[in-house]
Design an enzyme around this catalytic site. Structure first.
Site, PDB file in Angstrom:
ATOM      1  CG  HIS A  64     -10.434  13.553   4.216  1.00 25.65           C
ATOM      2  ND1 HIS A  64      -9.958  14.639   3.497  1.00 25.65           N
ATOM      3  CD2 HIS A  64      -9.775  12.470   3.741  1.00 25.65           C
ATOM      4  CE1 HIS A  64      -9.053  14.212   2.631  1.00 25.65           C
ATOM      5  NE2 HIS A  64      -8.911  12.905   2.754  1.00 25.65           N
ATOM      6  CG  HIS A 105     -10.168   8.293   4.784  1.00 25.97           C
ATOM      7  ND1 HIS A 105      -9.338   8.647   5.817  1.00 25.97           N
ATOM      8  CD2 HIS A 105      -9.596   8.788   3.657  1.00 25.97           C
ATOM      9  CE1 HIS A 105      -8.305   9.315   5.345  1.00 25.97           C
ATOM     10  NE2 HIS A 105      -8.428   9.417   4.038  1.00 25.97           N
ATOM     11  CD  GLU A 158      19.515  11.174   9.811  1.00 24.70           C
ATOM     12  OE1 GLU A 158      18.525  10.391   9.809  1.00 24.70           O
ATOM     13  OE2 GLU A 158      20.678  10.783  10.073  1.00 24.70           O
ATOM     14  CG  HIS A 181      28.531   8.407   3.239  1.00 24.42           C
ATOM     15  ND1 HIS A 181      27.971   7.156   3.083  1.00 24.42           N
ATOM     16  CD2 HIS A 181      28.583   8.647   4.575  1.00 24.42           C
ATOM     17  CE1 HIS A 181      27.709   6.664   4.292  1.00 24.42           C
ATOM     18  NE2 HIS A 181      28.065   7.542   5.203  1.00 24.42           N
TER      19      HIS A 181
HETATM   20  C1  TPP Z   1       2.828  11.009   4.288  1.00 22.16           C
HETATM   21  C2  TPP Z   1       1.439  10.773   3.770  1.00 22.16           C
HETATM   22  N1  TPP Z   1       1.182   9.662   3.085  1.00 22.16           N
HETATM   23  C3  TPP Z   1      -0.036   9.449   2.569  1.00 22.16           C
HETATM   24  C4  TPP Z   1      -1.036  10.363   2.736  1.00 22.16           C
HETATM   25  C5  TPP Z   1      -2.404  10.137   2.118  1.00 22.16           C
HETATM   26  N2  TPP Z   1      -3.399   9.826   3.168  1.00 22.16           N
HETATM   27  C6  TPP Z   1      -4.184  10.767   3.691  1.00 22.16           C
HETATM   28  S1  TPP Z   1      -5.167  10.188   4.903  1.00 22.16           S
HETATM   29  C7  TPP Z   1      -4.573   8.621   4.725  1.00 22.16           C
HETATM   30  C8  TPP Z   1      -5.078   7.522   5.579  1.00 22.16           C
HETATM   31  C9  TPP Z   1      -4.863   7.866   6.987  1.00 22.16           C
HETATM   32  O1  TPP Z   1      -5.445   6.936   7.834  1.00 22.16           O
HETATM   33  P1  TPP Z   1      -5.701   7.371   9.318  1.00 22.16           P
HETATM   34  O2  TPP Z   1      -4.582   8.191   9.806  1.00 22.16           O
HETATM   35  O3  TPP Z   1      -6.068   6.176  10.077  1.00 22.16           O
HETATM   36  O4  TPP Z   1      -6.892   8.367   9.174  1.00 22.16           O
HETATM   37  P2  TPP Z   1      -8.449   8.078   9.318  1.00 22.16           P
HETATM   38  O5  TPP Z   1      -8.914   7.569   8.009  1.00 22.16           O
HETATM   39  O6  TPP Z   1      -8.632   7.110  10.401  1.00 22.16           O
HETATM   40  O7  TPP Z   1      -8.957   9.434   9.609  1.00 22.16           O
HETATM   41  C10 TPP Z   1      -3.601   8.586   3.735  1.00 22.16           C
HETATM   42  C11 TPP Z   1      -2.876   7.368   3.332  1.00 22.16           C
HETATM   43  C12 TPP Z   1      -0.719  11.532   3.468  1.00 22.16           C
HETATM   44  N3  TPP Z   1      -1.594  12.498   3.683  1.00 22.16           N
HETATM   45  N4  TPP Z   1       0.521  11.688   3.996  1.00 22.16           N
END
Ligand code: TPP
Ligand code: MG
Length: 685
Positions: free
Chosen positions: A29, A277, A429, A490
């Site tokens: 990234h 990204h 939680e 539950h």
């Molecule tokens: C819980 C979770 N869901 C999905 C992902 C997959 N994922 C990684 S980065 C991303 C997008 C994140 O967007 P943002 O936080 O705005 O990051 P940016 O592209 O701006 O760096 C996703 C969906 C993950 N790492 N964790």
């Protein structure tokens, strides 16, 4: 070069290292490191008290990269600051935490620059992040820990703990529920040692956030009670530094800094697009970026002269001086407050104080018995008195989980009473489990609690505690169908199996009050493994240990509780938790009928699997094929102990709403049926 030029050179080094590493790995990234390099540079080189020579110095400021996909930010800065490696025994190794070679091997096997930040693998990483939202939620636990530590250990003239927490997050983190839960609690607790920086770039994987995320984030954090700051230009490091100063001067509220940034900053074709990204820029675009940064276009993994020195003069000098001051201070403190100082030492090494298990209860035989949760409540109250830094609480179920610490002085942790040992997580939680991780990362011994069924709500953070090898403890009560009338919503069925599947997590389901005591005794001695206790709501008979084997067998995961005269059983009954007494009843009946029966209590598969083969064979002799397992949970997996021809009395459906007795009848948890299953097994032979 002027200082301004060195700032810019350092920032562009972070950017180009990130770009080159992603390009080389052909995965990763690049966009967010390009955008946030100035932020991370400013936090590290201008604000944080962090000594690269000793990344585990107790009073260091902590940096959490919650948008873990931008890990190259961390690898760059750990490398450029010359942060040193530390091993699992907290020894300094005299080598860099992240070398340039590691960065060249970004995302490759064995590299100290893995895909996402991994605590325990790379020194200087304060918490594992990548599952979005976890990092910021964990930072709340770290902030609570700092407040608690300051209250217990600081003395006039001795600010032993006054560190701060800096966490960076993106749109993804803030969309995740766990971040909202944690932010709400942080606001309630007025954690003014905590600063979250929100990378407001309007971009996630599927494109612009106008398709998903249009709320007023600033208003949301204001309503949580945070101080909300705005920096409109992610490249303006003076503004960023000013905002960080405002954070340090703000009392009574956590700080939320909204930073408007441009993902892929400097990329002609990809800036401000989702394309920046999660994929390499491509060789041509890399050149264009480097040209935009005034960087030699052909240079790769270049660290220009002066950059390392600039970090050394910034964070290196400031953090080093802060640590040396602290070491002097602590030496004087040790003179005046030797006992408190030795607590700090022990805590740092995850040791327990002497007599930590003194006065643990021993429960007399009692056919009516005690609920697992009640036995647990008594043990918790002893442990929390013996171990000053043992603390915790429940997600609003304290009175039901029996986790409330009731001894004099236990107190509630609140903004105005940060020394309290009862944490009130509220009905949160997931954040609770992440906060428990943050407390454990801060070297406290924390526990959280809720009904076992809601372990599902906490699971992502439990998984991370195992991945991080943290000694956290979760106390889950209402372990099976014991809360009968509440019904199938539950009544856990698949939760035991799913927790047993998490590598490194110790799952324990004790069978009576004394097994509860032994379960705690085992768990408290873990230094690098999390544990989950699964406890009954209803009373379970307290076994007569003069007749049955001692409960200390819990420490081996499974043990022979009762046996055929002289050993050599023909049939083995295996049970956990509330089904142990049921199996014992069936065992007695079989013995009386002349059947050579053995009954095994198996509170923990995980611990049993760690025992030598000879021990395991002594408990479950391979020649004895007639076996019955009894557990009020999914039958899945028990074949590993009863074999494919063995019998499992367990759950294949959800439960139902009815009094427990009726449920036991409906689902077959009755002595007659266990006896019948044993006889059937014997006939098969
Ligand atoms: C819980 C979770 N869901 C999905 C992902 C997959 N994922 C990684 S980065 C991303 C997008 C994140 O967007 P943002 O936080 O705005 O990051 P940016 O592209 O701006 O760096 C996703 C969906 C993950 N790492 N964790
Ligand atoms: Mg984003």
């Amino acid at each position: 070069m002027t200082n301004e030029q060195l700032d810019q050179l350092s920032i562009n080094t972070i950017r180009t290292l990130s770009i080159d590493a992603v390009q080389q790995a052909n995965s990763g990234h690049p966009g967010t490191p390009m955008a946030l390099a100035p932020l991370v540079y400013t936090i590290w080189n201008r604000a944080m008290n962090f000594d690269p020579q000793d990344p585990i110095w107790p009073n260091r400021d902590r940096f959490v990269l919650s948008n873990g996909h931008a890990s190259m930010l961390l690898w760059s800065v750990l490398h450029l600051t010359g942060t040193q490696a530390v091993d699992a025994d907290y020894e300094r190794l005299g080598e860099p935490s992240v070398s340039l070679d590691d960065i060249r091997h970004f995302r490759q096997l064995g590299s100290k620059a893995p895909g996402h930040p991994e605590y325990h693998w790379v020194s200087g990483v304060e918490t594992t992040s990548g599952p979005l939202g976890q990092g910021v939620a964990t930072s709340v636990g770290m902030a609570i820990a700092q407040k608690w530590l300051a209250h217990r250990y600081n003395r006039p003239g001795f600010e032993i703990f006054d560190y701060r927490l800096y966490a960076v997050c993106g749109d993804g983190c803030l969309m995740e529920g766990v971040a909202s839960e944690a932010a709400s609690l942080a606001g309630h607790l007025g954690l003014d040692n905590l600063c979250w920086v929100y990378d407001n770039n309007h971009i996630t994987i599927e494109g612009n956030t106008r398709i998903t995320f249009t709320e007023d984030v600033a208003a949301r954090f204001l309503s949580y009670g945070w101080n909300v700051l705005r920096v409109g230009d992610a490249n303006d490091i003076d503004r960023i530094e000013h905002a960080l100063n405002v954070f340090r001067e703000t009392t009574g509220r956590p700080t939320f800094m909204i930073l408007d940034s441009h993902i892929g900053y400097g990329s002609v074709h990809k800036q401000d697009t989702a394309a920046a990204h999660g994929e390499p820029l491509g060789e041509e675009e890399v050149r264009l970026c480097k040209r935009a940064y005034n960087w030699p276009e052909d240079a790769k993994f270049l660290v220009p002269d002066g950059v390392r020195e600039h970090f050394a003069a910034g964070v290196g000098a400031r953090g080093g001086a802060a640590r040396r001051r602290w070491l002097d201070l602590f030496a004087n403190y040790r003179g005046q407050y030797p006992e408190l100082a030795s607590e700090v030492d022990q805590m740092q090494r995850r040791e327990l104080p002497a007599k930590w298990d003194a006065n643990l209860p021993e429960f007399p035989a009692d056919p009516k018995g005690l609920a697992g949760r009640d036995a647990s409540g008594k043990v918790l109250n002893v442990l929390a008195q013996n171990i000053p830094w043992f603390l915790g609480g429940s997600a609003d179920l304290g009175p039901s989980n029996k986790t409330t610490l009731k001894f004099e002085g236990a107190g509630d942790f609140q903004a105005d009473s940060p020394g309290g040992k009862n944490l009130h997580f509220g009905i949160r939680e997931h954040a609770m489990a992440a906060i428990v991780n943050g407390l454990a990362l801060s070297k406290l011994r924390p526990f959280g609690a809720t009904f076992f069924i809601f372990s599902d709500y906490a699971r992502p953070a439990i998984r991370l505690s195992a991945l991080m090898e943290l000694p956290t403890l979760l106390v889950f009560t209402h372990d099976a169908m014991g809360d009968g009338e509440d019904g199938p919503t539950h009544q856990p069925v698949e939760q035991l199996l799913s927790l047993r599947a998490i590598p490194g997590l110790v799952t324990l389901r004790p069978g009576d009050a004394n097994e509860v005591v032994e379960a705690y005794r085992y768990v408290l001695q873990l230094r690098h493994q999390p544990a989950v206790l699964v406890l009954s709501r209803q009373p379970l008979p307290t076994l007569d240990r003069s007749k049955y084997a001692p409960a200390s067998g819990v420490a081996r995961g499974a043990y022979v509780l009762g046996d055929a005269p002289g050993g050599n059983p023909d049939v083995i009954l295996i049970a956990t938790g509330s089904e142990v007494s049921l199996a014992v009843q069936a065992h007695e009946r079989l013995l009386a009928e002349g059947v050579r029966s053995r009954v095994v209590s198996m509170p923990s598969w995980d611990i049993f699997e760690q025992q030598p083969q000879a021990y395991r064979d002594s408990v479950l002799p391979p020649t004895v094929k007639a076996r019955v397992a009894v557990e009020q949970a999914s039958v899945l997996g028990w074949e590993r102990y009863v074999g494919t021809s063995g019998r499992v009395i367990g759950m294949k459906t959800f439960g139902a709403s009815a009094p427990l007795k009726e449920l036991q009848r409906k689902f077959g948890f009755e002595p007659d049926l266990v006896v019948a299953a044993a006889r059937e097994q014997l006939e098969r032979k």
